[in-house]
Design a protein around this motif. Structure first.
Motif, PDB file in Angstrom:
ATOM      1  N   ARG A   1      -2.044  24.128   6.890  1.00 14.96           N
ATOM      2  CA  ARG A   1      -1.685  25.611   6.736  1.00 14.96           C
ATOM      3  C   ARG A   1      -1.249  25.879   5.287  1.00 14.96           C
ATOM      4  N   TYR A   2      -0.440  25.091   4.851  1.00 12.38           N
ATOM      5  CA  TYR A   2       0.592  25.620   3.642  1.00 12.38           C
ATOM      6  C   TYR A   2       0.218  24.584   2.554  1.00 12.38           C
ATOM      7  N   LEU A   3       0.072  23.603   2.367  1.00 13.35           N
ATOM      8  CA  LEU A   3      -0.161  22.756   1.406  1.00 13.35           C
ATOM      9  C   LEU A   3      -1.445  22.703   0.845  1.00 13.35           C
ATOM     10  N   SER A   4      -2.477  22.650   1.486  1.00 17.34           N
ATOM     11  CA  SER A   4      -3.810  22.582   1.209  1.00 17.34           C
ATOM     12  C   SER A   4      -4.404  23.529   0.379  1.00 17.34           C
ATOM     13  N   PRO A   5      -4.018  24.735   0.656  1.00 20.54           N
ATOM     14  CA  PRO A   5      -4.515  25.957  -0.021  1.00 20.54           C
ATOM     15  C   PRO A   5      -3.830  26.119  -1.293  1.00 20.54           C
ATOM     16  N   MET A   6      -2.633  25.686  -1.515  1.00 14.55           N
ATOM     17  CA  MET A   6      -2.100  25.675  -2.701  1.00 14.55           C
ATOM     18  C   MET A   6      -2.414  24.420  -3.593  1.00 14.55           C
ATOM     19  N   LEU A   7      -3.136  23.421  -3.283  1.00  9.90           N
ATOM     20  CA  LEU A   7      -3.449  22.297  -4.279  1.00  9.90           C
ATOM     21  C   LEU A   7      -4.430  22.602  -5.238  1.00  9.90           C
ATOM     22  N   GLY A   8      -5.317  23.522  -5.002  1.00 14.34           N
ATOM     23  CA  GLY A   8      -6.177  24.021  -6.063  1.00 14.34           C
ATOM     24  C   GLY A   8      -5.246  24.894  -7.247  1.00 14.34           C
ATOM     25  N   GLN A   9      -4.509  25.528  -6.638  1.00 11.65           N
ATOM     26  CA  GLN A   9      -3.791  26.245  -7.758  1.00 11.65           C
ATOM     27  C   GLN A   9      -2.540  25.463  -8.513  1.00 11.65           C
ATOM     28  N   LEU A  10      -2.259  24.519  -7.703  1.00  8.91           N
ATOM     29  CA  LEU A  10      -1.271  23.351  -8.620  1.00  8.91           C
ATOM     30  C   LEU A  10      -2.140  22.645  -9.580  1.00  8.91           C
ATOM     31  N   THR A  11      -3.327  22.376  -8.933  1.00 10.37           N
ATOM     32  CA  THR A  11      -4.086  21.485  -9.982  1.00 10.37           C
ATOM     33  C   THR A  11      -4.457  22.371 -11.404  1.00 10.37           C
ATOM     34  N   ALA A  12      -4.717  23.557 -10.938  1.00 15.27           N
ATOM     35  CA  ALA A  12      -4.949  24.282 -12.222  1.00 15.27           C
ATOM     36  C   ALA A  12      -3.923  24.393 -13.081  1.00 15.27           C
ATOM     37  N   LEU A  13      -2.660  24.758 -12.577  1.00 15.29           N
ATOM     38  CA  LEU A  13      -1.387  24.738 -13.289  1.00 15.29           C
ATOM     39  C   LEU A  13      -0.864  23.814 -13.926  1.00 15.29           C
ATOM     40  N   PHE A  14      -1.196  22.394 -13.525  1.00 18.83           N
ATOM     41  CA  PHE A  14      -0.694  21.297 -13.878  1.00 18.83           C
ATOM     42  C   PHE A  14      -1.811  20.353 -13.902  1.00 18.83           C
ATOM     43  N   PRO A  15      -2.566  20.464 -15.115  1.00 22.01           N
ATOM     44  CA  PRO A  15      -3.597  19.384 -15.089  1.00 22.01           C
ATOM     45  C   PRO A  15      -3.467  17.875 -15.260  1.00 22.01           C
ATOM     46  N   GLN A  16      -2.281  17.524 -15.622  1.00 23.05           N
ATOM     47  CA  GLN A  16      -1.864  16.316 -16.051  1.00 23.05           C
ATOM     48  C   GLN A  16      -1.229  15.735 -14.603  1.00 23.05           C
ATOM     49  N   VAL A  17      -1.063  16.342 -13.607  1.00 21.36           N
ATOM     50  CA  VAL A  17      -0.479  15.774 -12.305  1.00 21.36           C
ATOM     51  C   VAL A  17      -1.560  15.677 -11.156  1.00 21.36           C
ATOM     52  N   SER A  18      -1.733  14.434 -10.689  1.00 22.65           N
ATOM     53  CA  SER A  18      -2.563  14.384  -9.552  1.00 22.65           C
ATOM     54  C   SER A  18      -1.787  14.203  -8.195  1.00 22.65           C
ATOM     55  N   PHE A  19      -2.109  14.894  -7.262  1.00 23.89           N
ATOM     56  CA  PHE A  19      -1.559  14.872  -6.028  1.00 23.89           C
ATOM     57  C   PHE A  19      -2.244  14.127  -4.962  1.00 23.89           C
ATOM     58  N   GLU A  20      -1.426  13.580  -4.291  1.00 21.54           N
ATOM     59  CA  GLU A  20      -1.708  12.751  -3.082  1.00 21.54           C
ATOM     60  C   GLU A  20      -1.006  13.231  -1.931  1.00 21.54           C
ATOM     61  N   LEU A  21      -1.964  13.704  -0.767  1.00 17.79           N
ATOM     62  CA  LEU A  21      -1.358  14.488   0.195  1.00 17.79           C
ATOM     63  C   LEU A  21      -1.785  13.468   1.601  1.00 17.79           C
ATOM     64  N   THR A  22      -0.821  13.250   2.207  1.00 21.01           N
ATOM     65  CA  THR A  22      -1.135  12.407   3.504  1.00 21.01           C
ATOM     66  C   THR A  22      -0.595  13.367   4.740  1.00 21.01           C
ATOM     67  N   LEU A  23      -1.642  13.528   5.306  1.00 21.69           N
ATOM     68  CA  LEU A  23      -1.389  14.426   6.806  1.00 21.69           C
ATOM     69  C   LEU A  23      -1.469  13.440   7.843  1.00 21.69           C
ATOM     70  N   THR A  24      -0.563  13.456   8.740  1.00 20.63           N
ATOM     71  CA  THR A  24      -0.274  12.753   9.854  1.00 20.63           C
ATOM     72  C   THR A  24       0.354  13.357  11.103  1.00 20.63           C
ATOM     73  N   ALA A  25       0.156  12.928  12.332  1.00 19.43           N
ATOM     74  CA  ALA A  25       0.587  13.512  13.653  1.00 19.43           C
ATOM     75  C   ALA A  25       1.961  12.803  13.866  1.00 19.43           C
ATOM     76  N   SER A  26       2.419  12.115  12.807  1.00 17.46           N
ATOM     77  CA  SER A  26       3.868  11.156  13.403  1.00 17.46           C
ATOM     78  C   SER A  26       4.893  12.191  13.236  1.00 17.46           C
ATOM     79  N   TRP A  27       5.853  11.749  13.849  1.00 16.21           N
ATOM     80  CA  TRP A  27       6.945  12.676  14.341  1.00 16.21           C
ATOM     81  C   TRP A  27       7.877  11.635  13.724  1.00 16.21           C
TER      82      TRP A  27
END
Length: 112
Positions: free
Chosen positions: A66-92
């Motif tokens: 809902r929130y992080l995935s849509p922003m990753l494209g913008q963040l990648t464009a703003l910070f080209p030297q940063v790589s992003f690793e996103l782990t999505l899980t149903a863990s509580w």
């Protein structure tokens, strides 16, 4: 300063103030050191303004989609030297203990 250096840097008369040979050499070297220092500071500031490296994020599936995935494209464009690793899980994660619900987890690596 001349006492610390052991040399006379200025020639002073009632009408004129001028550098001695040692004073001129000292001035030239000091001026170059100041230029080098300013260049070094500018270089450090330039790299400090551009973040780089890997940013690892973990989130629930809902929040990530809902929130992080849509922003990753913008963040990648703003910070080209940063790589992003996103782990999505149903863990509580509880403050007192960790419990994991049986479900799938997904991991994406986004590199510029």
């Amino acid at each position: 300063m001349r006492n610390g250096l052991g040399a006379r840097l200025l020639q002073r008369t009632t009408r004129k103030l001028s550098l001695t040979e040692a004073g001129a050499a000292f001035h030239a070297r000091s001026a170059q050191i100041l230029v080098d220092l300013a260049d070094a500071e500018a270089e450090v500031k330039k790299t400090a303004l551009h973040p780089r490296g890997t940013l690892r994020m973990s989130a629930s599936v809902f929040f990530g989609r809902r929130y992080l995935s849509p922003m990753l494209g913008q963040l990648t464009a703003l910070f080209p030297q940063v790589s992003f690793e996103l782990t999505l899980t149903a863990s509580w994660i509880w403050w007192t203990r960790a419990s994991t619900l049986p479900s799938a987890s997904a991991r994406w690596r986004i590199r510029a």
